[in-house]
Design a protein around this motif. Structure first.
Motif, PDB file in Angstrom:
ATOM      1  N   LEU A 398     -23.255  18.930  -2.689  1.00  9.61           N
ATOM      2  CA  LEU A 398     -25.291  18.450  -2.463  1.00  9.61           C
ATOM      3  C   LEU A 398     -25.752  19.839  -1.871  1.00  9.61           C
ATOM      4  CD1 LEU A 398     -23.448  16.283   0.633  1.00  9.61           C
ATOM      5  CD2 LEU A 398     -24.219  15.514  -1.573  1.00  9.61           C
ATOM      6  N   ARG A 399     -25.868  20.680  -3.392  1.00 10.47           N
ATOM      7  CA  ARG A 399     -26.731  21.476  -3.110  1.00 10.47           C
ATOM      8  C   ARG A 399     -28.645  21.546  -2.585  1.00 10.47           C
ATOM      9  NH1 ARG A 399     -25.794  20.204  -8.852  1.00 10.47           N
ATOM     10  NH2 ARG A 399     -27.949  20.026  -8.834  1.00 10.47           N
ATOM     11  N   PRO A 400     -28.571  22.847  -1.975  1.00 11.74           N
ATOM     12  CA  PRO A 400     -29.863  22.545  -1.479  1.00 11.74           C
ATOM     13  C   PRO A 400     -31.076  22.247  -2.203  1.00 11.74           C
ATOM     14  CG  PRO A 400     -28.875  24.271  -1.125  1.00 11.74           C
ATOM     15  CD  PRO A 400     -27.989  23.688  -1.964  1.00 11.74           C
ATOM     16  N   GLU A 401     -31.098  22.733  -3.515  1.00  8.69           N
ATOM     17  CA  GLU A 401     -32.468  22.350  -3.968  1.00  8.69           C
ATOM     18  C   GLU A 401     -31.886  20.822  -4.799  1.00  8.69           C
ATOM     19  OE1 GLU A 401     -28.861  24.385  -7.108  1.00  8.69           O
ATOM     20  OE2 GLU A 401     -30.017  24.866  -5.160  1.00  8.69           O
ATOM     21  N   GLY A 402     -30.816  20.177  -5.026  1.00  5.08           N
ATOM     22  CA  GLY A 402     -30.747  18.642  -5.087  1.00  5.08           C
ATOM     23  C   GLY A 402     -31.483  17.787  -5.070  1.00  5.08           C
ATOM     24  N   GLN A 403     -30.955  16.890  -5.367  1.00  3.96           N
ATOM     25  CA  GLN A 403     -32.114  15.458  -4.669  1.00  3.96           C
ATOM     26  C   GLN A 403     -31.048  14.342  -4.562  1.00  3.96           C
ATOM     27  OE1 GLN A 403     -35.684  15.029  -4.048  1.00  3.96           O
ATOM     28  NE2 GLN A 403     -35.264  16.914  -3.325  1.00  3.96           N
ATOM     29  N   ASN A 432     -18.642   7.354  -4.324  1.00  3.28           N
ATOM     30  CA  ASN A 432     -19.916   5.844  -3.987  1.00  3.28           C
ATOM     31  C   ASN A 432     -19.841   5.774  -2.922  1.00  3.28           C
ATOM     32  OD1 ASN A 432     -18.186   5.361  -6.383  1.00  3.28           O
ATOM     33  ND2 ASN A 432     -16.387   3.838  -4.788  1.00  3.28           N
ATOM     34  N   HIS A 433     -20.626   6.914  -2.404  1.00  2.02           N
ATOM     35  CA  HIS A 433     -21.962   6.548  -0.839  1.00  2.02           C
ATOM     36  C   HIS A 433     -22.885   7.278  -1.246  1.00  2.02           C
ATOM     37  CE1 HIS A 433     -18.202   4.413   0.118  1.00  2.02           C
ATOM     38  NE2 HIS A 433     -19.004   3.543   1.492  1.00  2.02           N
ATOM     39  N   ILE A 434     -22.972   8.088  -2.634  1.00  2.00           N
ATOM     40  CA  ILE A 434     -23.447   8.909  -2.198  1.00  2.00           C
ATOM     41  C   ILE A 434     -24.586   9.166  -4.276  1.00  2.00           C
ATOM     42  CG2 ILE A 434     -24.148  11.924  -2.535  1.00  2.00           C
ATOM     43  CD1 ILE A 434     -21.141  12.000  -1.475  1.00  2.00           C
ATOM     44  N   ILE A 435     -25.821   8.693  -3.711  1.00  2.00           N
ATOM     45  CA  ILE A 435     -26.574   8.364  -4.834  1.00  2.00           C
ATOM     46  C   ILE A 435     -27.353   9.444  -5.372  1.00  2.00           C
ATOM     47  CG2 ILE A 435     -28.162   7.123  -5.679  1.00  2.00           C
ATOM     48  CD1 ILE A 435     -26.109   5.302  -5.067  1.00  2.00           C
ATOM     49  N   LYS A 436     -27.003   9.671  -6.570  1.00  2.23           N
ATOM     50  CA  LYS A 436     -28.026  11.069  -7.487  1.00  2.23           C
ATOM     51  C   LYS A 436     -28.921  11.453  -7.219  1.00  2.23           C
ATOM     52  CE  LYS A 436     -24.619  11.039 -11.239  1.00  2.23           C
ATOM     53  NZ  LYS A 436     -24.464  11.302 -13.128  1.00  2.23           N
ATOM     54  N   VAL A 437     -29.710   9.899  -7.098  1.00  7.03           N
ATOM     55  CA  VAL A 437     -31.030  10.911  -6.436  1.00  7.03           C
ATOM     56  C   VAL A 437     -31.726  10.480  -5.660  1.00  7.03           C
ATOM     57  CG1 VAL A 437     -31.923   9.813  -8.853  1.00  7.03           C
ATOM     58  CG2 VAL A 437     -31.696   8.424  -7.544  1.00  7.03           C
ATOM     59  N   LYS A 438     -32.905  10.888  -4.291  1.00  2.00           N
ATOM     60  CA  LYS A 438     -33.664  10.730  -3.378  1.00  2.00           C
ATOM     61  C   LYS A 438     -34.595   8.871  -3.428  1.00  2.00           C
ATOM     62  CE  LYS A 438     -36.144  13.711  -0.158  1.00  2.00           C
ATOM     63  NZ  LYS A 438     -37.175  14.439   0.519  1.00  2.00           N
ATOM     64  N   VAL A 439     -33.536   8.530  -2.875  1.00  2.00           N
ATOM     65  CA  VAL A 439     -34.401   7.422  -2.497  1.00  2.00           C
ATOM     66  C   VAL A 439     -34.463   6.872  -1.341  1.00  2.00           C
ATOM     67  CG1 VAL A 439     -34.279   4.469  -3.745  1.00  2.00           C
ATOM     68  CG2 VAL A 439     -32.621   6.500  -4.784  1.00  2.00           C
ATOM     69  N   GLY A 440     -35.642   6.215  -1.222  1.00  2.00           N
ATOM     70  CA  GLY A 440     -36.322   5.913   0.036  1.00  2.00           C
ATOM     71  C   GLY A 440     -35.916   4.187   0.971  1.00  2.00           C
TER      72      GLY A 440
END
Length: 801
Positions: A398-403, A432-440
């Protein structure tokens, strides 16, 4: 006369309410204190005194009924209200205090030390004379609590230092508590020094954070308010204090890096909870370096310590939530003499008053969610998930610059069996509990698909009072961090792997139900893509059903379809997605209604308990029941069928209406989408009277028969619909183009049969001959869809008609 009386009384009430609304908070609280003490006699006020201290308050309703102030038990005292005195032999406080000049009034209110210092500093003559003054007079205890060195300097130099100090407590006009407005700045009689007034909703009035403990004692030449501490001069801003205070050098560096320091030098009414250097040293080194190296995070950190309101410690008598400049909130409370922030005692020094606010020194750094990495957002109820993510090496990805978006199950969702799994399998579950994008939360919608870092697509289901992903629904507590969101879930998310039909086929409990589904020609429905909720009876529901009974059911296909399709509804409905405590109504494909509700986390279907809920399939969800469902309002007209149903269904009375029949349910409630293939149609002339058209669908050819002399079916192609969107694949945006072409078959002349058969072989000729002997409606070909890059896929999709 009666009307006149009512009018007069109403006018009186309105006038009273208007006056009450216009009065200040202090006066309102004082009025409540008089009401509470009305049984003690006239002009008596009820106060609360914190046990073990001399601190007394005219209390709010909240503190009064809790019997506590700042979490400490408080005893009730009854005293004369300000301005009234007791008389021997009478109840209450019927006498009015004598009115005198300000000097004499200091003695009346018991501020004898201030009176004495006014005498020796030669202030007495001034406050006995002509004028209109407001004197904020320190109580005797306030002088005793003053720093001994400051106290000595004042007493040693009475003509200058003490005289000036007392003038600093005075204003050259009369100001009652109702005139002391929140945020007001008064000019004192010493060197035009500022006096900062705050008037809080709980009735507390402060002057430079000193609390008025006895207000509005009227004098002939002004008014006296007794305060609980000696006032000191205020000159510097919060910025000035931070710049010269050695113990705040770390905070100073963070404030400079984030460009917030200048804000604290501007006019305003701020409260700063200032972490000391020791507080910053307690942070993990990596965390502090990351935040200080990120301007957005450091700005959020500093602003999270600042309130845009001035909160003196003496005004805090219970917990309250305040918004910070960062945008999120903190809870400020008290525990005895100590201030608390978010429930923790951390204030080392309080009420450092400046010209634009107040500072409280704290020994912990407050880190807002917006400055945290997404993995740091997990709370006490998600520690199992966050610990496993770290232990299995996923946190480092989970990179700091990622989302990212974390779907964190509660601790209780992880059973012992789950925790004992092979680590490779457990890692797959966590992926399966980590999504590739930032979703509110407010970006989620029904039917949405979210791609995990493991490559799985998770479906989103939005209901009236719940948001669910696959089999698990959210609970409150979503948070947004610097590089992602975290959402809290009741259960571990299990992505679907099989269709409804495959799940039934692989579970022996459903063998009877599946055989009936096949006999009713419904197995195709459960195999194709779609969105269904299926209530599946186990074999126990069919106990007592003989082979003869089953044959009777199968022969009456309309009846069988009506019964089976009463178990199927359009849409995916998760058990925990239903609003608890109320009845949720679903319309079935059969046309009847199902009544569902959840009681103690158990799903009830027509009052029957579901033995197992939320078995997810790629095209829907299964809820397991142990009884056959039947619509109570659907009559049976056949004696044999009635006998069979009565064997299976005993929880309702089945209606019997002789010769009534079941309606026919055509299989038009789902669609077949024909996906274009790269293979071109092949047309061969077999016979002057027969044209054979082969088109690949799922890799199998279709045959359409046209009799000589009859009008053929027209195929009308609509305008292609081209849809372009961006999809995140492996963390990178990829532009995807979809092309849909609509086909509609219009029959002109008699209906013509077509079907699918195996490609090639001599069997084709026999199939063609059979087609000439049968007639049936021609199906419509539904919209086609092209895959990414324009390549067509060979598959058939089911959807609703």
């Amino acid at each position: 006369m009666k009307i006149f009386f009512l009018f007069t009384f109403s006018t009186f009430l309105l006038s009273a309410f208007e006056q009450a609304a216009a009065s200040a908070h202090y006066d309102k609280i004082l009025t409540h204190s008089r009401i509470r003490a009305r049984d003690q006699g006239p002009n008596v006020c009820a106060l609360q005194q914190v046990m073990g201290t001399k601190k007394k308050y005219f209390s709010t309703c909240r503190n009064w009924y809790q019997g506590a102030i700042c979490g400490k038990k408080a005893t009730v005292l009854y005293e004369c209200c300000p301005g009234y005195l007791k008389m021997d032999g009478t109840r209450g406080c019927p006498a009015v205090a004598p009115i005198d000049h300000v000097y004499g009034t200091l003695g009346i209110v018991g501020a004898t030390s201030t009176q004495q210092y006014s005498d020796i500093s030669r202030l007495r003559e001034e406050i006995e004379g002509r004028g209109s003054f407001t004197f904020f007079a320190p109580s005797n205890e306030a002088w005793e609590q003053l720093n001994s060195e400051i106290h000595k300097n004042l007493v040693d130099n009475v003509n200058i230092e003490l005289y000036n100090a007392l003038h600093h407590h005075m204003v050259n006009k009369r100001m009652l508590t109702k005139d002391l407005k929140n945020g007001m700045t008064l000019v004192s009689m010493y060197n035009d020094q500022k006096l900062l007034i705050n008037h809080y909703p709980n009735g507390v009035v402060t002057v430079n954070c000193a609390r008025i403990i006895h207000g509005n004692q009227i004098a002939t030449n002004g008014v006296v308010h007794v305060i609980d501490r000696v006032l000191t001069a205020v000159g510097n801003t919060i910025q000035d204090f931070i710049e010269v205070e050695d113990d705040l050098s770390s905070l100073r560096a963070a404030a400079i890096t984030s460009d917030v320091l200048d804000t604290l030098g501007r006019p305003g009414h701020y409260t700063l909870f200032a972490p000391t250097n020791e507080a910053f040293e307690r942070l993990p080194r990596g965390v502090l370096e990351r935040i200080m190296g990120d301007k957005v995070a450091s700005e959020a950190l500093v602003k999270f310590h600042i309130l845009n309101t001035l909160q003196c410690s003496e005004a805090i008598t219970g917990g309250a939530v305040y918004e910070t400049l960062e945008g999120n909130t903190v809870e400020v409370g008290c525990d005895g003499e100590s201030l608390t922030v978010n429930g923790v005692k951390m204030v080392k020094r309080k009420d450092i008053v400046t010209s634009n606010g107040v500072i409280h020194l704290i020994d912990e750094v407050l880190i807002p969610d917006s400055a945290k990495q997404v993995i740091e957002l997990g709370g006490a109820q998600q520690t199992t998930f966050t610990d496993l993510v770290a232990q299995l090496g996923l946190a480092s990805s989970l990179r700091p610059e990622g989302q990212y978006t974390l779907l964190a199950p509660l601790n209780g969702a992880f059973s012992d069996d789950t925790l004992r799994m092979d680590q490779r399998l457990l890692k797959t579950i966590l992926q399966n509990h980590i999504i590739k994008v930032k979703v509110g939360l407010n970006e989620l919608y029904n039917g949405q698909e979210l791609e995990t870092i493991g490559g799985k697509l998770l479906r989103v289901f939005v209901y009236r009072t719940a948001v669910c992903i696959e089999n698990s629904c959210m609970v409150r507590g979503s948070k947004e961090g610097r590089n992602g969101f975290i959402h809290i879930f009741r259960q571990i998310i299990n992505p679907a792997e099989k269709t409804l039909h495959e799940m039934l086929r692989n579970d022996k409990r459903f063998s009877v139900f599946l055989s009936l589904v096949k006999a009713a020609d419904l197995d195709d429905v459960l195999s194709r893509p779609g969105e269904w909720t299926l209530f599946v009876p186990t074999n126990d529901a069919f106990k007592g059903l003989t082979d003869d009974d089953k044959d009777i059911l199968i022969r009456d296909k309309n009846a069988l379809r009506n019964i089976l399709l009463y178990h199927l509804t359009q849409g995916v409905f998760i058990g925990s997605g239903f609003e608890p405590g109320v009845t949720n109504i679903l319309k079935t494909i059969q046309g009847g209604k199902l009544y569902l509700k959840t009681v103690n986390d158990t799903l009830l279907v027509n009052e029957l308990k579901s033995r197992e809920s939320d078995l997810m399939a790629t095209n829907g969800v299964i809820h397991v029941i142990d009884k056959l469902l039947y619509p109570a309002d659907l009559p049976v007209g056949n004696d044999q069928l009635l006998t069979i149903l009565k064997k299976l269904i005993k929880y309702i009375q089945i209606k019997f209406v002789r010769d009534s029949t079941f309606k026919e349910i055509p299989l038009t409630f789902y669609k077949i989408n024909i996906i274009e293939s790269n293979v071109q149609p092949i047309i061969r002339k077999e016979d002057p009277s027969v044209t054979q058209l082969t088109k690949l669908i799922e890799g199998e050819p279709e045959f359409k028969i046209v009799r000589e002399g009859e009008t053929v079916t027209k195929v009308i192609h609509g305008e292609p619909i081209i849809k372009t969107y961006t999809k995140i694949i492996d963390g990178r945006p990829v532009e995807v183009t979809e092309k849909k072409v609509t086909e509609e078959r219009i029959i002109q002349g008699p209906e013509i049969k077509y079907t699918r058969i195996t490609a090639g072989g001599s069997d084709n000729e026999e199939k063609l001959k059979k087609l000439l002997e049968e007639e049936a409606p021609v199906r419509k070909a539904q919209p086609t869809r092209r895959t990414q890059g324009g390549t067509a896929r060979r598959r058939t999709r089911l959807a609703n008609h």
